[in-house]
Design a protein around this motif. Structure first.
Motif, PDB file in Angstrom:
ATOM      1  N   SER A   7       0.923  -1.155   0.084  1.00 21.58           N
ATOM      2  CA  SER A   7       0.015   0.049   0.139  1.00 21.58           C
ATOM      3  C   SER A   7       0.914   1.229   0.089  1.00 21.58           C
ATOM      4  O   SER A   7       0.671   2.390  -0.575  1.00 21.58           O
ATOM      5  N   THR A   8       1.963   1.233   0.778  1.00 20.26           N
ATOM      6  CA  THR A   8       2.905   2.522   0.473  1.00 20.26           C
ATOM      7  C   THR A   8       3.472   2.796  -0.832  1.00 20.26           C
ATOM      8  O   THR A   8       3.501   4.017  -1.168  1.00 20.26           O
ATOM      9  N   ARG A  10       2.119   1.752  -3.574  1.00 23.92           N
ATOM     10  CA  ARG A  10       1.042   1.918  -4.354  1.00 23.92           C
ATOM     11  C   ARG A  10       0.610   3.727  -4.241  1.00 23.92           C
ATOM     12  O   ARG A  10       0.322   4.496  -5.131  1.00 23.92           O
ATOM     13  N   SER A  11       0.824   4.206  -2.897  1.00 17.09           N
ATOM     14  CA  SER A  11       0.670   5.252  -2.606  1.00 17.09           C
ATOM     15  C   SER A  11       1.330   6.265  -3.283  1.00 17.09           C
ATOM     16  O   SER A  11       1.316   7.289  -3.615  1.00 17.09           O
ATOM     17  N   ARG A  12       2.595   5.921  -3.202  1.00 17.84           N
ATOM     18  CA  ARG A  12       3.683   6.549  -4.066  1.00 17.84           C
ATOM     19  C   ARG A  12       3.707   6.642  -5.515  1.00 17.84           C
ATOM     20  O   ARG A  12       3.741   7.838  -5.969  1.00 17.84           O
ATOM     21  N   VAL A  14       0.624   6.588  -7.087  1.00 14.70           N
ATOM     22  CA  VAL A  14      -0.395   7.477  -6.960  1.00 14.70           C
ATOM     23  C   VAL A  14      -0.032   8.925  -6.826  1.00 14.70           C
ATOM     24  O   VAL A  14      -0.422   9.860  -7.810  1.00 14.70           O
ATOM     25  N   GLU A  15       0.796   9.166  -5.714  1.00 13.88           N
ATOM     26  CA  GLU A  15       1.169  10.431  -5.688  1.00 13.88           C
ATOM     27  C   GLU A  15       2.321  11.217  -6.810  1.00 13.88           C
ATOM     28  O   GLU A  15       2.074  12.227  -7.323  1.00 13.88           O
TER      29      GLU A  15
END
Length: 177
Positions: A7-8, A10-12, A14-15
């Motif tokens: 998830s970390t 994936r969030s990177r 996305v950002e």
């Protein structure tokens, strides 16, 4: 692999994608504004030519890129730019509009950079300095070398060969042979 690292990551992604998308939109806005400005310049130049022809009659001067007066300049459309009224019989081209550009010529920029140095400079170093000083300018190494050689041919700079390296210096006013 646990859920936390995925998830970390994936969030990177996305950002980063969101940031890249915003930069893309900003660049599109900048280019649309630049296109609007160019079209306004085109309209102004076409009007100047129209007024000049009305007051002095048709002349036998050559039109840019060999076009006849009835041929308008081809202007690519950009979907993000708002519609701008067409200019009848516009005669500006990339070469014809060169004098109206607000960007300094590459040769002038290179001569300016050379003027800051007392010692001869390599083309590679001048290109690196050019890109650091003018980040929107990104000429290839070959374009920089060709431009420098053009300046040599015009007598604005001198070429020096040291072993296998070619270096350049600015011809200073009053010191030219």
């Amino acid at each position: 692999m646990t859920l936390q690292p995925a998830s970390t990551l994936r969030s990177r992604y996305v950002e980063q994608a969101a940031s890249d998308l915003e930069k893309n939109h900003q660049r599109q806005r900048e280019l649309a504004e630049e296109l609007r400005t160019l079209k306004q310049e085109e309209a102004l130049l076409a009007e100047i030519l129209s007024v000049a022809e009305r007051h002095e009659g048709p002349s036998d001067r050559a039109l840019p890129s060999g076009r006849t007066p009835a041929e308008p300049a081809a202007v690519p459309t950009v979907p993000t730019a708002p519609a701008v009224p067409a200019v009848p019989a516009a005669r500006t081209t990339k070469a014809g509009a060169k004098g109206t550009s607000h960007r300094p010529l590459l040769g002038d920029l290179l001569a300016e950079l050379l003027g800051r140095h007392e010692e001869p400079c390599l083309a590679k170093d001048l290109r690196d300095e050019l890109m650091a000083t003018y980040p929107k300018r990104n000429p290839t190494p070959q374009v920089v070398r060709n431009t420098l050689e053009s300046l040599v041919a015009k007598g604005r700079i001198r070429r020096h060969k040291q072993q296998r390296s070619v270096m350049y210096t600015l011809v200073r006013a009053g010191l030219a042979d």
